[in-house]
Design an enzyme around this catalytic site. Structure first.
Site, PDB file in Angstrom:
ATOM      1  N   CYS C  14      -4.215  -9.199  -2.353  1.00 51.60           N
ATOM      2  CA  CYS C  14      -5.552  -9.535  -2.817  1.00 51.60           C
ATOM      3  C   CYS C  14      -5.895  -8.934  -4.166  1.00 51.60           C
ATOM      4  CB  CYS C  14      -6.617  -8.999  -1.860  1.00 51.60           C
ATOM      5  SG  CYS C  14      -6.451  -9.559  -0.196  1.00 51.60           S
ATOM      6  N   GLY C  42      -3.422 -13.352  -5.830  1.00 52.73           N
ATOM      7  CA  GLY C  42      -3.686 -14.139  -4.630  1.00 52.73           C
ATOM      8  C   GLY C  42      -4.148 -15.537  -4.979  1.00 52.73           C
ATOM      9  N   ASN C 120      -8.958  -5.042  -0.653  1.00 52.86           N
ATOM     10  CA  ASN C 120      -7.529  -5.246  -0.863  1.00 52.86           C
ATOM     11  C   ASN C 120      -6.802  -4.115  -0.162  1.00 52.86           C
ATOM     12  OD1 ASN C 120      -4.933  -5.687  -1.844  1.00 52.86           O
ATOM     13  ND2 ASN C 120      -5.328  -4.511  -3.717  1.00 52.86           N
ATOM     14  N   GLY C 121      -5.920  -4.459   0.759  1.00 47.05           N
ATOM     15  CA  GLY C 121      -5.169  -3.407   1.413  1.00 47.05           C
ATOM     16  C   GLY C 121      -4.828  -3.736   2.836  1.00 47.05           C
ATOM     17  N   TYR C 262       6.109  -5.204 -10.307  1.00 50.77           N
ATOM     18  CA  TYR C 262       5.954  -6.650 -10.240  1.00 50.77           C
ATOM     19  C   TYR C 262       4.522  -7.155 -10.071  1.00 50.77           C
ATOM     20  CZ  TYR C 262       6.082 -11.270  -8.106  1.00 50.77           C
ATOM     21  OH  TYR C 262       5.843 -12.573  -7.790  1.00 50.77           O
TER      22      TYR C 262
END
Lengths: 467, 467, 467, 467
Positions: C14, C42, C120-121, C262
């Site tokens: 996310c 995302g 996010n997580g 990345y």
């Protein structure tokens, strides 16, 4: 049982609507309402073309799509269609061959600007015309007659000095029953076939002229009826007023009988006859020589109700509302799997049990096509306790195809074509069955000269070129 | 004048439908058809939840959306909803406050799996329940009662040994009129409020049990009627058959009078009374003491037709079909700008001129809300040549709000609340005006004990907690 | 080879973005652009919630949907989202389990108004929290952690005197890696997990404060970077300015190494380190002890290009652009049937033949997951005439699952988990293969303390509660 | 900076793709992938026509729509397009005049069945052809050249004995640059204009023949390159194999220079020259006489990268990746309101700060059209700390319009047309500015004879008939 989910009915092919209004008027909104008033004539597709007579000559806009008028057009669509003259069209929903390309209006850009055409009817010489056109290099993008007519007009226009003369020249090549409205950048031209098979009527609202398949549509937009377009008459609306050309008019007329029996709205007046009165009269004529004894007269909604009222009045047997009709069964309805206990007919129609229980019933409908719906209706009545069901049909037995624009099943599917009246009575499970007599049709329609080809095989226009 | 485009009508809030079928059955298809049969009770949104009683406990699927049943669900949607038990809902279209979140069923995942709930009615103690729930940390995602009820049930479930006991425990906290179906992973629980304000009926088809707001919907899917759910009764359907709990049942009933007058389908039977019969009877009661002289009795379609038939029968004045109704005026119809000559009412209803021209008319409708529609209808009749128009309404004057689920305009907008009957008669342009008497309502409904609060201000359930 | 069609890559879950602007500001537009700048994190769904701090407390609006930011939101959607504070979210596209309900923000109405949350997580104690919540009667409508966190917060809020204290109380129950932004009617609260696993950074533009997953998103909307939110820090934005709470901060940090390798944009700076510099450095570190002889260094676009540039600089072997990448291969692209000659990889990447023909190539990519893509790329190079292909990977072998929010295939699908480096080299068809050393990761990231669990099985947070 | 959101670029008008495969093959799927590989040539609309050579002659099906290939076609669309021969088209997105009617293929039903036509290019004698056609009664439904060409062919077909002879006869009337594929019910005919302005190449995969605008598209579907279609050559594919007609071939060629500079994919080979090599060579030629001193060479992605690599190689100044490009800025992206700090260019491109800070930079791009984008890019570099920015453009100054199919702003908008190179340098804020010399273009393209009209005003085909 009007409407979209019933497949055991004849179908009209289209409704047309046009308006020629003063500069600055918003014609599209009136077309929208006019088409909504004609929606019963076709639910497959709808379309509108507008032109601004003050704008450049190629400024016409066309919008069309599959579905009901209210599904095809949003408020913003209608607002975007700027112009003071316009034509519109509703098209009937066939079961399979319906393709978006065939939606009308057909709009063509050509050497003199553009034409946009709406059309109700059927030609019997389409094939020959199309071949001639293809040898001219005219490509075809649809399988509709309207494109063929449009090409006849634009080809004629090259050698004509006006759009109306081009329409007239093209009309000489058209064989069939039709009602046509052609919009050019500046004018509207309305044309009805010489036999008057298809209806077309003219109205007025202040300075605007209105053309429509039915009078009810003119009144729906607040207009007043002026008169029917005569069979074979061409009327041109332009800046210099109205012009009528009667050079194609003849003395032999043949108005479609089914407009009175079933197609048209009950509140329309076609060629001088109120449709409601014709239906009441059909009921009276059925009762006239009927000796059946019964407790109540019940009509199949909606189209059998007026004939039932007429029958009740003439016979003295009480009229009763016998069915509830579900008006939410539209085009996209998913049908039940047709078990014995649940069918599309059961979803659409249901019996008011206390009305029919223990009663002898005269059941009135406007026509029997395949007979399957009638059989189910009678079964429902019997399940609700009806003692006797005497079926009376407000039209003669349907026996022959129509070549002028009505969608008819093949003869094999027409129950009256394959079976005697006695056999049909047995198959639908009725206690007795009677039809309106062919000779009563004209009486029903106030003495008008009718096209009765589907009942008596007498076609007003040679149909040997077939389709 | 049933339906979506008319704004001058009262509105029911919902219809519910549930089915408990044998393993492997495709319940969603039946729900689809059942909801279609209940579509007149709500056109704003539709939804279906299914559960497979053989699958894992969280396998329920819910699909819902704005619009008609046939617009929300495609064939593939229905096929994707795999399960042998199911509930469905249709919701009425309000003018502004309609939000997709409020569509039902309400489905919640909770400690015991999931519940999915459909509901018709209104609570009078929503606010207090919601506050209590919020203090428990229960978040709210909608503004609907159904979510509040669902939370009551899942909270009660934590201390209950079965879903039905949780529903019962929750029901003790609910004040109002309601009909409720709760689906758990394995069971269906149906519940009706103790006064029986909202209708709920049980049917059967082979081994499947069906619950619906109206009997007509059970018959539409091929089922047979078993009996009404009793006021206050809770019925549970599970693998061990049907169980009835009557611990909430009381002796005082108050069935909504408007179901008979207008809301329900004419072919439904509610609490033992055929709706059609009640409407015919209302017409007879109106005629009983009426001394008006007239040529014909005309009903406003569709809901005034049966009362008109009843009036005609009792009075001896002939019944006549007087209007054509355009059934294509749906939710998305773009209304005309309401000039004098063209309004939404003109688009929807038109007069059959030859019927009314020169006649003295008794005009029957089921109710007058704002009076605007009736005024236009009378004007149309006069324009078509009617000599006299005597309005007879098959319900008493509508004076007070409904707290149990019927959408009613504010008192200021209710013409009968602000004006005497004589004034109303003048405002709508009628020659005379009469209503059904409040004391005749029970007679109309075969002696049933009715909720008549909107007519006489006597509310069966304390509404002081208001909304 | 960034992007949506490649399935042989790890995926971030996310991106989050929030803004606290002055009264009257149109926060939604900035969120739209901020989310577009975070779209690489995302592509499955996008959502925005806004609140007007001057409006009533329940005035938040949320809109979310499946697809890219530009697919979910039209201009008019953004205009309709009125409010000066806002949060937004983009979610990664999983192959199957993607359901619309899981889209964020999660918005809940509760006793103090509403909260809207983006996150996010991943938590490692979701199951226990969820069960506890269900026993409170809190229903679950999604399968996402964000709903669980939201319920923790609203439950904590009942006993807290402010939203920030409720967030803090809830945070004590959360175990895992996360970056969180909570919007209340009047405030924005940003929180980062105590190990700093997930990135979260703060910026400013005039009087508006901005919170985002990456610095590049702040700059994309014209903001300036203020600083990273510290691991464990909670920052509250309200009418009385910014408040920081560090009570959850600890001394042990573990920043996700894959953000540098990345996930993150090359132009972002995370915890003080430029992502571009880390990637260049990874290339240099690979070259440092490499003795391979080659003619050119080629990177797999887009993520291998910078490491290739770094490798080329350090080794002296010339850098060359070796591939064309088709950037039109989106989510809805219909893949070829994967014959030998045409695959999704062939559609997305193609070799510039004259570059590689006859050459010995060092090929740089950021990671090998399943190895299938790399095998095809090497085959393409050989078909184009490459003499030798030496693969260098700018991360260590990927061996263990991630419990903190990165989507990882099962160990069986991880080629490095099942095979030795020598075997992998053979399977992908390379002439040689080398990885970045685990001990070089911190060097790459400027000495930061990283989470390297997926490489070395050392998890900063106990994951035994699993999922 | 390839792509859809950039408005400061020249645009190709189209890409074409055709396949003639064995009976039973599913040609539509290959067209889908071929068009995806050509998507860079046009993003406005996409379309596919198929024909089954074993079926009846009118069995062609066409489907087209606005948007990217992956937006227009779903899996089921592609499956529904049954046929073993097919043509497809992608069309470039203009800012305003884009209308759905202009999408290709153009399919016409005519006297010999049907033709379906895809076309890349522009005619200079459209107006005269169209007028002639209108006098034949051929209506026009689009504003595109492709319809005009189709009418020429069907008119010629009436007097021709085969479709290929009709195409040849029609071709004699066409003046302009074009690549054309015509599908008849049984054959495919490919034709390239006599000057070879537009590219067209032939490939093969097993027994199937493939025609495409670029070689990369043939390879993307697993095909092998056979050869370029020669300028003026017509190739016919039918049951009796391939036939080539060179009667229109001439000795004077004029291949569009911009295909090498910018339009084509770097991995395509056009008329024998690898596009990648031409771009590298352009960079080398720019460096050849350049004496600028700098620290790094940076290309504007994506199209400036290869020239930058070439420049770096020839100059010895190190190549560096200097920008991050956001690849999610598509057609429907809502642009920022273009404040100083946030513009569409900022959203799409951002600087890698540590690369440029304190550096003297050679910045390579393929062209300058209006100059607005370049000005913003240079400003971004300076804000990131760049000391000097020396702009080198891998094409000559763009000065004159293109009449053969490239969309060019009016001369007033061309910065090079209105200003000297020195002035342009000042306006974009560069430290120095140099272009490729016109005389170097042929060197760049391996000695090919190019159309350089937009640089030197020498048009290979008389354009006096204008448009």
């Amino acid at each position: 049982m009007t409407g979209t989910a019933s497949e055991d009915k004849l179908h009209e092919e289209c409704g047309v609507f046009g308006i020629y209004a003063q500069e600055g008027a918003e014609a599209a909104k009136d077309i929208y309402h006019g088409l909504t008033a004609l929606q019963h004539r076709g639910q497959e597709s709808a379309g509108i073309s507008v032109s601004d007579t003050q704008g450049p000559k190629g400024n016409a806009m066309t919008r069309k799509g599959m579905g009901l008028v209210s599904e095809v057009f949003s408020s913003s669509d209608i607002e975007a269609l700027k112009g003071n003259i316009a034509v519109g069209h509703v098209r009937y929903s066939t079961t399979g061959g319906s393709i978006p390309e065939n939606a009308q209006p057909i709009t063509m850009n050509y050497i003199k600007g553009m034409i946009s055409l709406v059309y109700n009817g059927n030609l019997v010489n389409t094939k020959a015309l199309k071949e001639k056109q293809m040898y001219r290099g005219q490509a075809h993008f649809t399988t509709s007659d309207s494109e063929v007519i449009a090409y006849e007009i634009i080809s004629a226009r090259i050698g004509s000095d006006s759009i109306e003369n081009a329409v007239l020249a093209a009309a000489k090549n058209l064989k069939g029953g039709y009602a046509l409205i052609v919009m050019s950048p500046r004018k509207l031209v309305a044309l009805r076939d010489p036999f008057g098979i298809k209806p077309l009527i003219m109205g007025r609202r202040d300075n605007a002229y209105i053309i429509a398949s039915e009078s009810a549509a003119i009144e729906a937009v607040g207009g007043e009826i002026v008169r029917d377009i005569e069979p074979g008459e061409m009327v041109t609306f332009g800046t210099d007023g109205i012009k009528s050309d009667r050079s194609l008019c003849g003395s032999k007329h043949a108005h479609c009988a089914f407009e009175y029996i079933y197609f048209a709205r009950a509140d329309s007046r076609i060629d001088g006859v109120e449709v409601r009165d014709a239906r009441i009269e059909a009921g009276r004529l059925l009762a006239a020589e009927d000796k059946v004894e019964a407790d109540i007269v019940v009509g199949v909604p909606d189209s059998g109700l007026l004939a039932a009222e007429g029958y009740a009045g003439a016979s003295g047997i009480p009229f009763a509302i016998g069915f509830h009709k579900n008006s939410y069964i539209g085009r996209s309805f998913i049908k039940p799997s047709d078990s014995e206990r649940q069918t599309a007919v059961h979803m659409k129609l249901s019996v008011l049990k206390s009305v029919v229980n223990g009663k002898r019933i005269v059941l009135i409908d406007d026509s029997i096509v395949r007979g399957t719906t009638m059989r189910q209706i009678i079964e429902m009545l019997r399940n609700a306790g009806a003692k006797e069901v005497h079926v009376r049909i407000s039209s003669p037995p349907f026996l022959y195809p129509c070549y002028y624009g009505t969608d008819v099943p093949t003869a094999k599917q027409l129950i009256a074509s394959e079976h005697s009246t006695e056999e049909v009575c047995g198959r639908i499970g009725a206690d007795s069955l009677a039809y309106l007599r062919v000779e009563d049709l004209s009486v029903m329609a106030g003495g008008l000269s009718l096209c009765k080809a589907c009942f008596d095989n007498v076609y007003p226009i040679d149909v040997s070129e077939g389709r």
